[in-house]
Design a protein around this motif. Structure first.
Motif, PDB file in Angstrom:
ATOM      1  N   GLY B 104       6.814   1.216   0.235  1.00 18.55           N
ATOM      2  CA  GLY B 104       5.409   0.788   0.307  1.00 18.55           C
ATOM      3  C   GLY B 104       4.705   1.299   1.551  1.00 18.55           C
ATOM      4  O   GLY B 104       3.629   0.829   1.904  1.00 18.55           O
ATOM      5  N   TRP B 106       3.479   4.373   2.097  1.00 19.49           N
ATOM      6  CA  TRP B 106       2.286   5.177   1.799  1.00 19.49           C
ATOM      7  C   TRP B 106       1.071   4.268   1.688  1.00 19.49           C
ATOM      8  O   TRP B 106      -0.021   4.601   2.133  1.00 19.49           O
ATOM      9  CB  TRP B 106       2.466   5.982   0.517  1.00 19.49           C
ATOM     10  N   LYS B 107       1.308   3.112   1.066  1.00 16.63           N
ATOM     11  CA  LYS B 107       0.235   2.130   0.917  1.00 16.63           C
ATOM     12  C   LYS B 107      -0.313   1.728   2.297  1.00 16.63           C
ATOM     13  O   LYS B 107      -1.526   1.659   2.494  1.00 16.63           O
ATOM     14  CB  LYS B 107       0.840   0.909   0.202  1.00 16.63           C
ATOM     15  N   ARG B 283      -3.930  10.910  -7.085  1.00 12.24           N
ATOM     16  CA  ARG B 283      -3.213   9.832  -7.775  1.00 12.24           C
ATOM     17  C   ARG B 283      -3.378   8.470  -7.124  1.00 12.24           C
ATOM     18  O   ARG B 283      -3.593   8.353  -5.919  1.00 12.24           O
ATOM     19  CB  ARG B 283      -1.716  10.183  -7.854  1.00 12.24           C
ATOM     20  N   ASP B 284      -3.213   7.452  -7.960  1.00  8.60           N
ATOM     21  CA  ASP B 284      -3.210   6.089  -7.455  1.00  8.60           C
ATOM     22  C   ASP B 284      -1.911   5.834  -6.693  1.00  8.60           C
ATOM     23  O   ASP B 284      -0.861   6.388  -7.029  1.00  8.60           O
ATOM     24  CB  ASP B 284      -3.295   5.087  -8.616  1.00  8.60           C
ATOM     25  N   VAL B 285      -2.003   5.001  -5.688  1.00  7.19           N
ATOM     26  CA  VAL B 285      -0.806   4.593  -4.950  1.00  7.19           C
ATOM     27  C   VAL B 285      -0.580   3.117  -5.220  1.00  7.19           C
ATOM     28  O   VAL B 285      -1.396   2.280  -4.845  1.00  7.19           O
ATOM     29  CB  VAL B 285      -0.958   4.852  -3.438  1.00  7.19           C
ATOM     30  N   ALA B 286       0.496   2.816  -5.895  1.00  7.96           N
ATOM     31  CA  ALA B 286       0.754   1.417  -6.280  1.00  7.96           C
ATOM     32  C   ALA B 286       1.379   0.652  -5.125  1.00  7.96           C
ATOM     33  O   ALA B 286       1.917   1.243  -4.210  1.00  7.96           O
ATOM     34  CB  ALA B 286       1.658   1.362  -7.485  1.00  7.96           C
TER      35      ALA B 286
END
Lengths: 311, 286
Positions: B104, B106-107, B283-286
């Protein structure tokens, strides 16, 4: 174009996020329009899977909306100008497990262009200085959460987005977190707080938005959402009590709940009610002021929605 | 925050976290150990005992000793890079990018201010700094070990020409950087370390060799193998150190000439970061 009042720091317009395509498409967030105003503590409420975290992810630029818009501090979400003035803890803290708490915050400080001192101050703020040298992976859930909050607050951001910040905290830690949020708001920072702990939201939030199955059901101040207070009276005989109550509050505003007469009227009318009851020879056993809790309102809102869906 | 300042901030942050990551030093140590063993120890034991290994089969003792002396160090530096060094650096790149999704991080990183472009460039920059450091450490090791061999064998110390050292350093840098970028791209593509490491290793160590085998029978496959990263890297090193027949170092090839090999490797050096950057930005980052 997002059109909201000038005082808004976060504003969404018809914000929508769909995953998948065709028959398998699932709408996680459905045309949500909400506004967070400068300096307030905004509670974002909803059960698990309601779309809270997805909405917050779009606000901080991690997830791209399928439709609609979101602006943070006048900039599109995710733009550098917005994220530099925003601190966020989204769905649990994400840190390097092999680094100490201090080094993790130093990494964050470097990304923000801050000195190492900012990391030490942030550790102090969440009371983690004593364990700052320990590796992140050795931290308890509550300590990890506190480190996440420390990172979110490090650069004194204008807007702080906290997604379930009290997850994993013990009662003392939860109380401390509440004090911290109130302190932030008192200092002029805007706090957007997502939580399913309704007592917590009721205690510290100015306004709330209730989201359920991706839709924003209601957005208003906590007091508006909870509605007016009611007076609960137990007196004998009940018939006389009821008659006096109807004179005071009006027939439509009075109902009988067992042996208790309930008046939907401001608490300020309690002395007048007591006086009239005594004048009419009623033996008054109890007059109490009641407010609907946020929890009751929340369940009413979500239950109504579910009932509509069934019908 | 301008992109330049944000990239610099991201680079500083990435350097800090990579510098303190034990896995990074384990990979570097593994590569240096392999270089020591396959570049010097086995050959020296073979030379001193008169026995042969798969790498020394058919090589005369005098030639074997000459390969271990300082003048030959630039060749030893790069000969293990197309396969083993490349594979290790690909693992390095893959874990640098891929682990951030599981942890997590990157988030966290992407909500600190620097744009996704700046963050990606910062991470790739830090990766490159470590690759440069790895090649420098390898060169220092090769020179030190070759000096040791010269001392043990009472041989005169003849230093390699500066141009040879620089050429070898450049070739090594291109090869290792290409594989590290391939790892970073894979880690981003599959959003995880384990899968990207697995895919990357199977590709680098198995599939490319199999395809080259199949390519001898099928011309379209052969044409494809001419543009794979392993062929480019192997041919570039092959141009430098030569391919001594069937017993040459694994991964060192003569499939392409210098110009073609350089073109293939440089193409990957441009395309891989561009592809990774595109993924990171979209892209989305979850």
């Amino acid at each position: 174009m997002v059109t909201n009042d000038a005082d808004s720091v976060v504003a969404t317009t018809d914000l929508t996020k769909r995953y998948g395509r065709g028959e398998r498409a699932r709408t996680a967030v459905d045309r949500v329009s909400m506004t967070v105003r400068r300096g307030e503590v905004y509670g974002f409420l909803g059960p698990n899977g309601a779309g809270k975290t997805t909405t917050l992810r779009m606000m901080v630029g991690l997830v791209r909306p399928t439709a609609g818009q979101v602006e943070v501090l006048g900039h599109p979400a995710g733009a550098s100008a917005a994220t530099t003035r925003l601190g966020a803890l989204i769905e649990g803290p994400g840190f390097f497990p092999y680094l100490s708490g201090r080094d993790n915050l130093r990494v964050v400080a470097r990304y923000r262009g801050l000195s190492d001192r900012a990391a030490d101050q942030a550790l102090d703020r969440v009371d983690l200085s004593a364990r700052a040298g320990d590796r992140f992976k050795s931290y308890s859930l509550g300590m990890k959460q506190r480190l996440g909050v420390a990172a979110a607050l490090m650069s004194e951001p204008d807007v702080v987005v906290l997604d379930e910040p009290t997850n994993g905290l013990d009662p003392g830690g939860m109380a401390e977190m509440r004090r911290l949020v109130v302190h932030l708001a008192a200092g002029g920072q805007t706090v957007l707080l997502s939580s399913h702990l309704l007592d917590e939201v009721q205690a510290i939030c100015d306004r709330v938005g209730v989201i359920h199955e991706g839709r924003l059901l209601r957005e208003s101040t906590v007091s508006d959402l909870r509605g007016t207070t009611s007076l609960h009276v137990r007196g004998t005989p009940v018939e006389d009590t009821l008659a006096v109550a109807m004179v005071i509050a009006g027939e439509d505003q009075v109902r009988l709940d067992g042996a208790t007469v309930v008046l939907d009227t401001p608490a300020e009318r309690a002395p007048e009610l007591a006086r009239r009851l005594v004048e009419h020879g009623v033996d008054v056993h109890e007059i109490s002021r009641r407010e609907r809790s946020l929890e009751e309102v929340f369940f009413e809102l979500t239950a109504t929605k579910e009932l509509e869906a069934v019908q | 925050m301008s992109t330049l300042i944000a990239t610099r901030a991201s680079l500083r942050a990435e350097l800090l976290r990579l510098r303190k990551w034990p896995a990074v030093w384990v990979i570097l140590a593994a590569w240096l150990l392999l270089t020591t063993l396959f570049g010097y120890v086995f050959d020296y034991v073979s030379y001193s005992t008169g026995s042969t290994t798969f790498a020394t089969d058919g090589v005369g003792r005098a030639l074997l000793l000459a390969d271990l002396l300082p003048a030959h160090a630039p060749h030893v530096l790069v000969q293990g890079m197309p396969m083993f060094g490349g594979a290790l650096m690909m693992v390095f790149g893959a874990i640098v990018a891929g682990n951030g999704y599981g942890w997590g991080t990157w988030k966290t990183v992407l909500t600190q201010g620097p744009s996704r472009t700046a963050t990606t460039l910062g991470s790739l920059g830090a990766l490159t700094v470590f690759i440069v450091g790895t090649v420098l450490a390898s060169l220092a090791l090769c020179l030190a070990l070759s000096l040791g061999v010269a001392g043990l064998g009472s041989q005169p110390v003849v230093w390699p020409a500066v141009t040879d050292v620089l050429t070898s350093f450049g070739v090594g840098l291109l090869v290792l950087e290409m594989w590290a970028l391939a790892g970073w791209f894979l880690g981003t593509l599959v959003r995880g370390a384990a899968l990207s490491v697995g895919f990357g290793l199977v590709w680098a160590l198995v599939l490319e060799n199999l395809l080259r085998g199949v390519g001898t029978l099928l011309s379209p496959v052969e044409a494809f193998t001419k543009i794979t990263p392993g062929t480019g890297a192997g041919s570039l090193v092959g141009w430098l150190v030569g391919t001594g027949g069937p017993d040459s170092t694994p991964g060192v090839l003569n499939e392409l000439g210098l110009a073609a090999a350089l073109a293939v490797v440089c193409s990957y050096l441009v395309l891989l970061p561009l592809a990774a950057l595109t993924l990171m930005r979209r892209r989305d980052v979850a």
